[in-house]
Design an enzyme around this catalytic site. Sequence first.
Site, mmCIF file in Angstrom:
data_model
loop_
_atom_site.group_PDB
_atom_site.id
_atom_site.type_symbol
_atom_site.label_atom_id
_atom_site.label_comp_id
_atom_site.label_asym_id
_atom_site.label_seq_id
_atom_site.Cartn_x
_atom_site.Cartn_y
_atom_site.Cartn_z
ATOM 1 N N LYS A 1 0.841 -1.205 0.000
ATOM 2 C CA LYS A 1 0.000 0.000 0.000
ATOM 3 C C LYS A 1 0.874 1.253 0.000
ATOM 4 C CE LYS A 1 -3.861 -2.372 2.203
ATOM 5 N NZ LYS A 1 -4.625 -2.737 3.403
ATOM 6 N N GLN B 1 -5.131 -1.369 9.542
ATOM 7 C CA GLN B 1 -5.049 -2.728 8.988
ATOM 8 C C GLN B 1 -5.677 -3.718 9.974
ATOM 9 O OE1 GLN B 1 -3.861 -3.306 5.900
ATOM 10 N NE2 GLN B 1 -4.150 -5.507 5.994
ATOM 11 N N ASP C 1 -11.291 2.753 3.899
ATOM 12 C CA ASP C 1 -11.605 1.320 3.833
ATOM 13 C C ASP C 1 -13.104 1.063 3.670
ATOM 14 O OD1 ASP C 1 -9.563 -0.592 3.943
ATOM 15 O OD2 ASP C 1 -9.150 -0.135 6.043
HETATM 16 N N1 GUN Z 1 -7.024 -6.745 5.958
HETATM 17 C C1 GUN Z 1 -7.313 -7.494 4.863
HETATM 18 N N2 GUN Z 1 -7.870 -6.720 3.910
HETATM 19 C C2 GUN Z 1 -7.937 -5.461 4.412
HETATM 20 C C3 GUN Z 1 -8.411 -4.218 3.886
HETATM 21 O O1 GUN Z 1 -8.910 -4.100 2.759
HETATM 22 N N3 GUN Z 1 -8.280 -3.155 4.719
HETATM 23 C C4 GUN Z 1 -7.753 -3.260 5.977
HETATM 24 N N4 GUN Z 1 -7.705 -2.159 6.722
HETATM 25 N N5 GUN Z 1 -7.320 -4.387 6.484
HETATM 26 C C5 GUN Z 1 -7.403 -5.488 5.695
#
Ligand code: GUN
Length: 285
Positions: free
Chosen positions: A53, A97, A120
Amino acid sequence: MSARVLDGKWVRDQILSELRPRVERITRDHRPPGLAVVLVGNDPASEIYVRNKIRTCGELGIYSEKLALPDTITTGDLLGMIEGLNQRNEIDGILVQVPLPPHVDKHRILLSVLPDKDVDGFHPVNIGNLVANSSGSKACTPAGIMELLRRYEIPIAGKNAVVVGRSDIVGKPMAMLLLHQNATVTICHSKTSNLAEECRRGEILVGAIGKPAFLTTEFIRPGATVIDVGTNRQADGKLIGDVNPDDVKAVAGAYTPVPGGVGPLTIAMLMANTVQAAEHHLCCG
Ligand code: GUN
């Protein structure tokens, strides 16, 4: 005849190249869009996701910050950090996350991110916006799948779509997005009776259950479009999806491979949500 491959990298590259001029315009007129990524603990998969990311932000010219916090952090301290990010003008998006350590109150944490900065789409306000088909960040993986279906011109309206899995991150928002495009949607899960029979009704089948190669020939309607959200790590280190790769090739009409299908879309949509949040903050405060 072998099924058509739906290439997630091709879709990701299109999404990112469409974002580039928007990032340049925001940067020229104001400042770069800004994303803060909060990572608690040392989950190896989360560390890889977060690294990717941050790297993609750099490639696009989005300012990013990573906050790596120990897994001993309390809910109160984490709430304090998020409050600090909520107040900073140059941060347009905040991503916490998941999974979080079990002692952290995930619900309170997700609720503490300002809905306008929730890139998100996990905040209840944005979940409400999703259900109501109003604007607001949408969960990145399902939103990316909708982009893939749109760009490959796969018809959705009037089709039977079956979503296998009911997670808050994928299954539930996926079902809602398909419904808004006028699919007839069935959500299946671990307690569904006659699972294979239900799945076989799907002209669009989305596998999001986290069980390696679980969906085999008997689950796949001949000619269906099969979207595989699974990213299961095998003993040899290779990734395998929730759909049996040989079976889907033989039976489906089109399918997303693992890797290279859904995976690349999640980060692309995170970038899209961040750019959208920056545009919103700069135009409307
Ligand atoms: N963990 C697995 N996929 C995601 C996501 O799309 N966003 C976040 N914040 N955590 C994740």
